[in-house]
Scaffold this active site. Sequence first.
Site, short mmCIF file in Angstrom:
data_model
loop_
_atom_site.label_atom_id
_atom_site.label_comp_id
_atom_site.label_asym_id
_atom_site.label_seq_id
_atom_site.Cartn_x
_atom_site.Cartn_y
_atom_site.Cartn_z
N PRO A 10 -6.92 -2.58 -6.97
CA PRO A 10 -7.19 -3.67 -6.02
C PRO A 10 -6.92 -3.34 -4.56
O PRO A 10 -5.94 -2.66 -4.24
CB PRO A 10 -6.26 -4.79 -6.49
CG PRO A 10 -5.22 -4.13 -7.32
CD PRO A 10 -5.89 -2.95 -7.96
N ASN A 11 -7.81 -3.83 -3.73
CA ASN A 11 -7.76 -3.74 -2.27
C ASN A 11 -8.08 -2.35 -1.71
O ASN A 11 -8.20 -2.18 -0.50
CB ASN A 11 -6.39 -4.22 -1.74
CG ASN A 11 -6.09 -5.64 -2.15
OD1 ASN A 11 -6.90 -6.53 -1.90
ND2 ASN A 11 -4.98 -5.87 -2.83
N ARG A 18 -8.00 -1.78 6.07
CA ARG A 18 -6.78 -2.41 5.57
C ARG A 18 -5.56 -1.67 6.09
O ARG A 18 -5.39 -0.49 5.81
CB ARG A 18 -6.82 -2.32 4.05
CG ARG A 18 -5.57 -2.74 3.37
CD ARG A 18 -5.56 -2.27 1.92
NE ARG A 18 -4.35 -2.77 1.29
CZ ARG A 18 -3.85 -2.28 0.17
NH1 ARG A 18 -4.45 -1.28 -0.44
NH2 ARG A 18 -2.75 -2.78 -0.33
N TYR A 23 -2.49 3.08 5.57
CA TYR A 23 -3.49 3.67 4.68
C TYR A 23 -4.55 4.51 5.39
O TYR A 23 -5.43 5.07 4.73
CB TYR A 23 -4.15 2.57 3.84
CG TYR A 23 -3.17 1.81 2.98
CD1 TYR A 23 -2.50 2.47 1.94
CD2 TYR A 23 -2.88 0.47 3.20
CE1 TYR A 23 -1.59 1.80 1.14
CE2 TYR A 23 -1.96 -0.21 2.40
CZ TYR A 23 -1.32 0.46 1.38
OH TYR A 23 -0.41 -0.21 0.58
N ASN A 72 -5.29 5.59 -8.88
CA ASN A 72 -4.46 4.83 -7.95
C ASN A 72 -4.61 3.37 -8.37
O ASN A 72 -5.58 2.70 -8.01
CB ASN A 72 -4.91 5.03 -6.51
CG ASN A 72 -3.95 4.36 -5.51
OD1 ASN A 72 -3.09 3.58 -5.91
ND2 ASN A 72 -4.12 4.67 -4.23
N ALA A 75 -1.61 -2.11 -6.37
CA ALA A 75 -0.53 -3.07 -6.66
C ALA A 75 -0.25 -3.20 -8.17
O ALA A 75 0.88 -3.50 -8.57
CB ALA A 75 -0.87 -4.43 -6.06
N GLU A 96 -1.33 10.16 -11.52
CA GLU A 96 -1.10 8.96 -10.69
C GLU A 96 -1.05 9.38 -9.23
O GLU A 96 -0.34 10.33 -8.89
CB GLU A 96 0.24 8.31 -11.09
CG GLU A 96 0.63 7.14 -10.20
CD GLU A 96 2.00 6.55 -10.56
OE1 GLU A 96 2.65 7.04 -11.51
OE2 GLU A 96 2.42 5.61 -9.87
N HIS A 98 -0.85 7.93 -5.00
CA HIS A 98 -0.70 6.88 -3.99
C HIS A 98 -0.89 7.50 -2.62
O HIS A 98 -0.47 8.64 -2.38
CB HIS A 98 0.67 6.21 -4.08
CG HIS A 98 0.89 5.54 -5.39
ND1 HIS A 98 0.29 4.35 -5.72
CD2 HIS A 98 1.58 5.94 -6.49
CE1 HIS A 98 0.63 4.04 -6.96
NE2 HIS A 98 1.40 4.98 -7.45
N ARG A 105 9.04 2.56 0.86
CA ARG A 105 8.61 1.20 1.18
C ARG A 105 9.47 0.17 0.42
O ARG A 105 10.56 0.49 -0.02
CB ARG A 105 7.11 1.07 0.88
CG ARG A 105 6.28 2.08 1.70
CD ARG A 105 4.80 1.96 1.43
NE ARG A 105 4.28 0.67 1.83
CZ ARG A 105 3.09 0.19 1.46
NH1 ARG A 105 2.31 0.93 0.69
NH2 ARG A 105 2.68 -1.00 1.86
C1 DQA Z 1 -0.76 2.16 -2.98
C2 DQA Z 1 0.69 1.67 -2.91
C3 DQA Z 1 0.85 0.31 -3.57
O1 DQA Z 1 2.19 -0.11 -3.50
C4 DQA Z 1 -0.02 -0.71 -2.89
O2 DQA Z 1 0.05 -1.94 -3.56
C5 DQA Z 1 -1.44 -0.27 -2.73
C6 DQA Z 1 -1.73 1.12 -2.39
C7 DQA Z 1 -0.98 3.47 -2.19
O3 DQA Z 1 -1.97 4.13 -2.45
O4 DQA Z 1 -0.18 3.81 -1.32
O5 DQA Z 1 -2.37 -1.09 -2.77
O6 DQA Z 1 -1.09 2.40 -4.32
#
Ligand code: DQA
Length: 138
Positions: A10-11, A18, A23, A72, A75, A96, A98, A105
């Site tokens: 998501p997002n 964003r 990011y 990825n 959230a 995995e 990020h 964070r």
């Molecule tokens: C994320 C880190 C997560 O905590 C966050 O909710 C994201 C992006 C990252 O790629 O840094 O949406 O996965």
Amino acid sequence: MKKIIIINGPNLNLLGKREPGIYGAQSFEDFYAELKTKYEAFELSYFQSNIEGELIDKIQEVGFSYDGIILNAAAYTHTSVGIGDAIKAIETPVIEVHISNTYAREEFRHQSFISPNAKGVILGFGLQSYELALQSFL
Ligand code: DQA
């Protein structure tokens, strides 16, 4: 040719717009196009969804035939027992990734339902995290 899929949660469709301070300013589509040209040795594909069940469906769909999943879960990383279980259920190894260093964070980002079931974890290198994960399949 190794079949690798990048799955974004998501997002992450809003990358570039964003919170660019966290990011970055590049859209995922632009980055993905670059990655595809640079790594022609892979049969690379990409899937993004904001919906938990769609991510689980995709993991199940590719999880017995692909050579690797770069995930990825955004959230959902910190909340989804279902995605964690899906990774446990399949045969394809999952890396995995990020973009940000989640350990630098908020505390709720320190928990991952993906990590215990992943082959490895790469985080904190911006979009390069995806490239490093891809290189692990070379
Ligand atoms: C994320 C880190 C997560 O905590 C966050 O909710 C994201 C992006 C990252 O790629 O840094 O949406 O996965």
